[in-house]
Motif scaffolding. Sequence first.
Motif, PDB file in Angstrom:
ATOM      1  N   LEU A  79      -0.953  -0.096  17.225  1.00  0.00           N
ATOM      2  CA  LEU A  79      -0.922   0.902  18.307  1.00  0.00           C
ATOM      3  C   LEU A  79      -0.034   2.081  17.935  1.00  0.00           C
ATOM      4  O   LEU A  79      -0.374   3.234  18.196  1.00  0.00           O
ATOM      5  N   GLU A  80       1.109   1.761  17.339  1.00  0.00           N
ATOM      6  CA  GLU A  80       2.053   2.805  16.963  1.00  0.00           C
ATOM      7  C   GLU A  80       1.416   3.751  15.944  1.00  0.00           C
ATOM      8  O   GLU A  80       1.541   4.967  16.037  1.00  0.00           O
ATOM      9  N   TYR A  81       0.705   3.156  14.993  1.00  0.00           N
ATOM     10  CA  TYR A  81       0.056   3.949  13.963  1.00  0.00           C
ATOM     11  C   TYR A  81      -1.015   4.856  14.576  1.00  0.00           C
ATOM     12  O   TYR A  81      -1.038   6.062  14.336  1.00  0.00           O
ATOM     13  N   THR A  82      -1.873   4.248  15.404  1.00  0.00           N
ATOM     14  CA  THR A  82      -2.955   5.004  16.036  1.00  0.00           C
ATOM     15  C   THR A  82      -2.397   6.114  16.907  1.00  0.00           C
ATOM     16  O   THR A  82      -2.879   7.240  16.889  1.00  0.00           O
ATOM     17  N   LYS A  83      -1.342   5.768  17.664  1.00  0.00           N
ATOM     18  CA  LYS A  83      -0.756   6.720  18.592  1.00  0.00           C
ATOM     19  C   LYS A  83      -0.160   7.923  17.830  1.00  0.00           C
ATOM     20  O   LYS A  83      -0.404   9.071  18.198  1.00  0.00           O
ATOM     21  N   SER A  84       0.587   7.618  16.774  1.00  0.00           N
ATOM     22  CA  SER A  84       1.170   8.700  15.980  1.00  0.00           C
ATOM     23  C   SER A  84       0.055   9.589  15.456  1.00  0.00           C
ATOM     24  O   SER A  84       0.118  10.815  15.486  1.00  0.00           O
ATOM     25  N   PHE A  85      -1.005   8.948  14.974  1.00  0.00           N
ATOM     26  CA  PHE A  85      -2.139   9.678  14.404  1.00  0.00           C
ATOM     27  C   PHE A  85      -2.744  10.609  15.443  1.00  0.00           C
ATOM     28  O   PHE A  85      -2.958  11.793  15.188  1.00  0.00           O
ATOM     29  N   GLU A  86      -2.987  10.067  16.643  1.00  0.00           N
ATOM     30  CA  GLU A  86      -3.602  10.881  17.704  1.00  0.00           C
ATOM     31  C   GLU A  86      -2.686  12.009  18.150  1.00  0.00           C
ATOM     32  O   GLU A  86      -3.105  13.140  18.340  1.00  0.00           O
ATOM     33  N   GLU A  87      -1.412  11.660  18.332  1.00  0.00           N
ATOM     34  CA  GLU A  87      -0.494  12.648  18.888  1.00  0.00           C
ATOM     35  C   GLU A  87      -0.228  13.798  17.917  1.00  0.00           C
ATOM     36  O   GLU A  87      -0.157  14.943  18.309  1.00  0.00           O
ATOM     37  N   ILE A  88      -0.069  13.434  16.665  1.00  0.00           N
ATOM     38  CA  ILE A  88       0.301  14.469  15.706  1.00  0.00           C
ATOM     39  C   ILE A  88      -0.955  15.147  15.132  1.00  0.00           C
ATOM     40  O   ILE A  88      -0.902  16.265  14.628  1.00  0.00           O
ATOM     41  N   GLY A  89      -2.080  14.461  15.263  1.00  0.00           N
ATOM     42  CA  GLY A  89      -3.348  15.069  14.858  1.00  0.00           C
ATOM     43  C   GLY A  89      -3.519  15.178  13.359  1.00  0.00           C
ATOM     44  O   GLY A  89      -4.258  16.018  12.856  1.00  0.00           O
ATOM     45  N   LYS A  90      -2.810  14.379  12.623  1.00  0.00           N
ATOM     46  CA  LYS A  90      -2.991  14.372  11.174  1.00  0.00           C
ATOM     47  C   LYS A  90      -2.637  12.984  10.650  1.00  0.00           C
ATOM     48  O   LYS A  90      -2.112  12.153  11.380  1.00  0.00           O
ATOM     49  N   ASP A  91      -2.919  12.773   9.387  1.00  0.00           N
ATOM     50  CA  ASP A  91      -2.601  11.485   8.825  1.00  0.00           C
ATOM     51  C   ASP A  91      -1.081  11.378   8.649  1.00  0.00           C
ATOM     52  O   ASP A  91      -0.489  12.109   7.862  1.00  0.00           O
ATOM     53  N   VAL A  92      -0.476  10.497   9.400  1.00  0.00           N
ATOM     54  CA  VAL A  92       0.990  10.413   9.360  1.00  0.00           C
ATOM     55  C   VAL A  92       1.463   9.282   8.454  1.00  0.00           C
ATOM     56  O   VAL A  92       2.613   8.894   8.500  1.00  0.00           O
ATOM     57  N   LYS A  93       0.552   8.764   7.641  1.00  0.00           N
ATOM     58  CA  LYS A  93       0.883   7.576   6.877  1.00  0.00           C
ATOM     59  C   LYS A  93       2.207   7.732   6.113  1.00  0.00           C
ATOM     60  O   LYS A  93       3.039   6.837   6.100  1.00  0.00           O
ATOM     61  N   SER A  94       2.413   8.884   5.515  1.00  0.00           N
ATOM     62  CA  SER A  94       3.617   9.050   4.701  1.00  0.00           C
ATOM     63  C   SER A  94       4.887   9.034   5.551  1.00  0.00           C
ATOM     64  O   SER A  94       5.877   8.414   5.187  1.00  0.00           O
ATOM     65  N   ASP A  95       4.830   9.679   6.733  1.00  0.00           N
ATOM     66  CA  ASP A  95       5.991   9.672   7.618  1.00  0.00           C
ATOM     67  C   ASP A  95       6.320   8.248   8.051  1.00  0.00           C
ATOM     68  O   ASP A  95       7.461   7.820   8.028  1.00  0.00           O
ATOM     69  N   GLY A 154      -1.888  -1.227   4.799  1.00  0.00           N
ATOM     70  CA  GLY A 154      -2.901  -0.208   5.062  1.00  0.00           C
ATOM     71  C   GLY A 154      -3.643  -0.569   6.338  1.00  0.00           C
ATOM     72  O   GLY A 154      -3.647  -1.740   6.757  1.00  0.00           O
ATOM     73  N   LEU A 155      -4.290   0.421   6.953  1.00  0.00           N
ATOM     74  CA  LEU A 155      -4.898   0.204   8.274  1.00  0.00           C
ATOM     75  C   LEU A 155      -5.999  -0.864   8.261  1.00  0.00           C
ATOM     76  O   LEU A 155      -6.004  -1.769   9.089  1.00  0.00           O
ATOM     77  N   ASP A 156      -6.937  -0.769   7.317  1.00  0.00           N
ATOM     78  CA  ASP A 156      -8.068  -1.695   7.309  1.00  0.00           C
ATOM     79  C   ASP A 156      -7.618  -3.139   7.129  1.00  0.00           C
ATOM     80  O   ASP A 156      -8.052  -4.037   7.846  1.00  0.00           O
ATOM     81  N   GLU A 157      -6.732  -3.338   6.151  1.00  0.00           N
ATOM     82  CA  GLU A 157      -6.246  -4.695   5.900  1.00  0.00           C
ATOM     83  C   GLU A 157      -5.422  -5.213   7.078  1.00  0.00           C
ATOM     84  O   GLU A 157      -5.425  -6.414   7.370  1.00  0.00           O
ATOM     85  N   ALA A 158      -4.712  -4.313   7.746  1.00  0.00           N
ATOM     86  CA  ALA A 158      -3.905  -4.714   8.902  1.00  0.00           C
ATOM     87  C   ALA A 158      -4.812  -5.201  10.029  1.00  0.00           C
ATOM     88  O   ALA A 158      -4.514  -6.197  10.699  1.00  0.00           O
ATOM     89  N   ILE A 159      -5.929  -4.486  10.204  1.00  0.00           N
ATOM     90  CA  ILE A 159      -6.895  -4.913  11.239  1.00  0.00           C
ATOM     91  C   ILE A 159      -7.499  -6.271  10.867  1.00  0.00           C
ATOM     92  O   ILE A 159      -7.626  -7.166  11.700  1.00  0.00           O
ATOM     93  N   ASN A 160      -7.847  -6.432   9.604  1.00  0.00           N
ATOM     94  CA  ASN A 160      -8.334  -7.720   9.106  1.00  0.00           C
ATOM     95  C   ASN A 160      -7.344  -8.833   9.359  1.00  0.00           C
ATOM     96  O   ASN A 160      -7.694  -9.922   9.818  1.00  0.00           O
ATOM     97  N   TYR A 161      -6.088  -8.524   9.036  1.00  0.00           N
ATOM     98  CA  TYR A 161      -5.008  -9.495   9.208  1.00  0.00           C
ATOM     99  C   TYR A 161      -4.919  -9.937  10.658  1.00  0.00           C
ATOM    100  O   TYR A 161      -4.782 -11.129  10.949  1.00  0.00           O
ATOM    101  N   LYS A 162      -5.023  -8.973  11.547  1.00  0.00           N
ATOM    102  CA  LYS A 162      -4.964  -9.283  12.975  1.00  0.00           C
ATOM    103  C   LYS A 162      -6.126 -10.191  13.394  1.00  0.00           C
ATOM    104  O   LYS A 162      -5.923 -11.179  14.112  1.00  0.00           O
ATOM    105  N   GLU A 163      -7.331  -9.865  12.931  1.00  0.00           N
ATOM    106  CA  GLU A 163      -8.502 -10.671  13.307  1.00  0.00           C
ATOM    107  C   GLU A 163      -8.339 -12.123  12.853  1.00  0.00           C
ATOM    108  O   GLU A 163      -8.686 -13.058  13.577  1.00  0.00           O
ATOM    109  N   LYS A 164      -7.809 -12.275  11.634  1.00  0.00           N
ATOM    110  CA  LYS A 164      -7.601 -13.635  11.121  1.00  0.00           C
ATOM    111  C   LYS A 164      -6.572 -14.397  11.965  1.00  0.00           C
ATOM    112  O   LYS A 164      -6.716 -15.590  12.210  1.00  0.00           O
TER     113      LYS A 164
END
Lengths: 278, 278
Positions: B208-224, B237-247
Amino acid sequence: MKDLINNNLQETMDLIPNSIVKEAMAYSLLGDGKRLRSQLLLSLLKDFEVDVTKGLPFASSLEMIHTYSLVHDDLPAMDDDDYRRHRLTNHKVYGEGMAILAGDALLTYSFQNCLQSSLSDGIVLTCIEILSRNAGIYGMILGQELDIDNQMKTLDDLIVSYEHKTGKLFAAAFEMAVVIAGKKDKQELASTLGHKLGVLFQVQDDLLEYTKSFEEIGKDVKSDVLEEKVTVVTLLGLDEAINYKEKLVQSFYDDLELLGGTGNTVKNLIDEIVKRNY
Amino acid sequence: MKDLINNNLQETMDLIPNSIVKEAMAYSLLGDGKRLRSQLLLSLLKDFEVDVTKGLPFASSLEMIHTYSLVHDDLPAMDDDDYRRHRLTNHKVYGEGMAILAGDALLTYSFQNCLQSSLSDGIVLTCIEILSRNAGIYGMILGQELDIDNQMKTLDDLIVSYEHKTGKLFAAAFEMAVVIAGKKDKQELASTLGHKLGVLFQVQDDLLEYTKSFEEIGKDVKSDVLEEKVTVVTLLGLDEAINYKEKLVQSFYDDLELLGGTGNTVKNLIDEIVKRNY
């Protein structure tokens, strides 16, 4: 008796896996304390001719609660003390955040530690009730609030604050001792004894503080003391405060006799408190 | 179920005589919480077809422990937060000293409150053991230390910190439920479920924090994000994190089935957690 308690505290802490919070807990818990509360519990058991080791886990839990209250009380947001018993206070060594956690951990562990007892479930539960009631919002914590608030104006106000701040953990010691000794019918009297001893302890503090200021400053500091802090001495004057203390001692000993048991071991400990000049 | 818990908390607080500390306790305890931990306990009881009111005192005690941890965590010496759930934090309203006392009082009262239960002494004692072990130096407090320390480098470090910081109180909820339901042989599995749910909850937070930062700042905030704080997203990384959650979700549901009971009420609650976007 103090060695027995110190060894038990050391053994209890040894059970916990290493961590910084554990180190911070041990720093304050295993320091050089008077172990008054735990000694009161074991002393009363001895006077009832009950095996004192039955009280050990609860005695250690009492010391954990007393220690946590000191760690939190020394924090900048509370009394802001840098030294206690000639050593740096917990937060001066480990930082404020860690000192808050160490206090929380000691308080939590005090309840977990009661489960070390091999006494019946009923007795252990009663002791947990006694500990939590006397330590919490009905007990010591209410005393802390009165202290922070500093709204004490009359002798009655002051006595109530002494009964809570100091008397409640003494009450816990006596209450647990009578419960462990199978004398639950004496629990209320045991609580009253604890309150009286708490007041006695604080009145002695007030007298010592007055005498010490007098000696150190080399003049009558009555007016300064009056401005700074309300004590039994500022409210009653020195002579009346000494009278008040003598009456408290007598009343405590009268109640102790009603409690039964030989009373000798407790009396020796009380004599130390009454005559202490540190 | 949430109303049941809120009413019980209100009734429990009403028992305490008025004081400023009580007011400060009530301010944080009776605020608008999700009541997740207490609902987990009661939900599991319901799925075992056990009268949920049997779990109420322990559910309320869990909320008291959760609340005390938030009050202390918000202090300037810890996370230094001014707001929580859109209200001023406890110390911003009552002052730091009072907030420390209010947290201490909630923690102490959580144990005293267990004595309200009419279940057998053995069950009440076991629940006190579960609460103190999971809340203290073996549990949540160790998680707080890892958080302050901020030495998490690997996924394993992070998982251990999530298991302690959040998982341990969930574990307490599940452990107490199986004990109250008379299924003590499932206690270890209940604890594992709690740990998994704690990790799941925190991974969801990271996402959620990642998605929220992304939406709010409107750019890829991965480095920050990488610079600021280690999370499952920064590590995997986002994809693997989502996978991890599903598992994790799947593994949690597999264990829940092994635990027995219908699982329906708990599943509904978990779905809320997994799908929450706040």
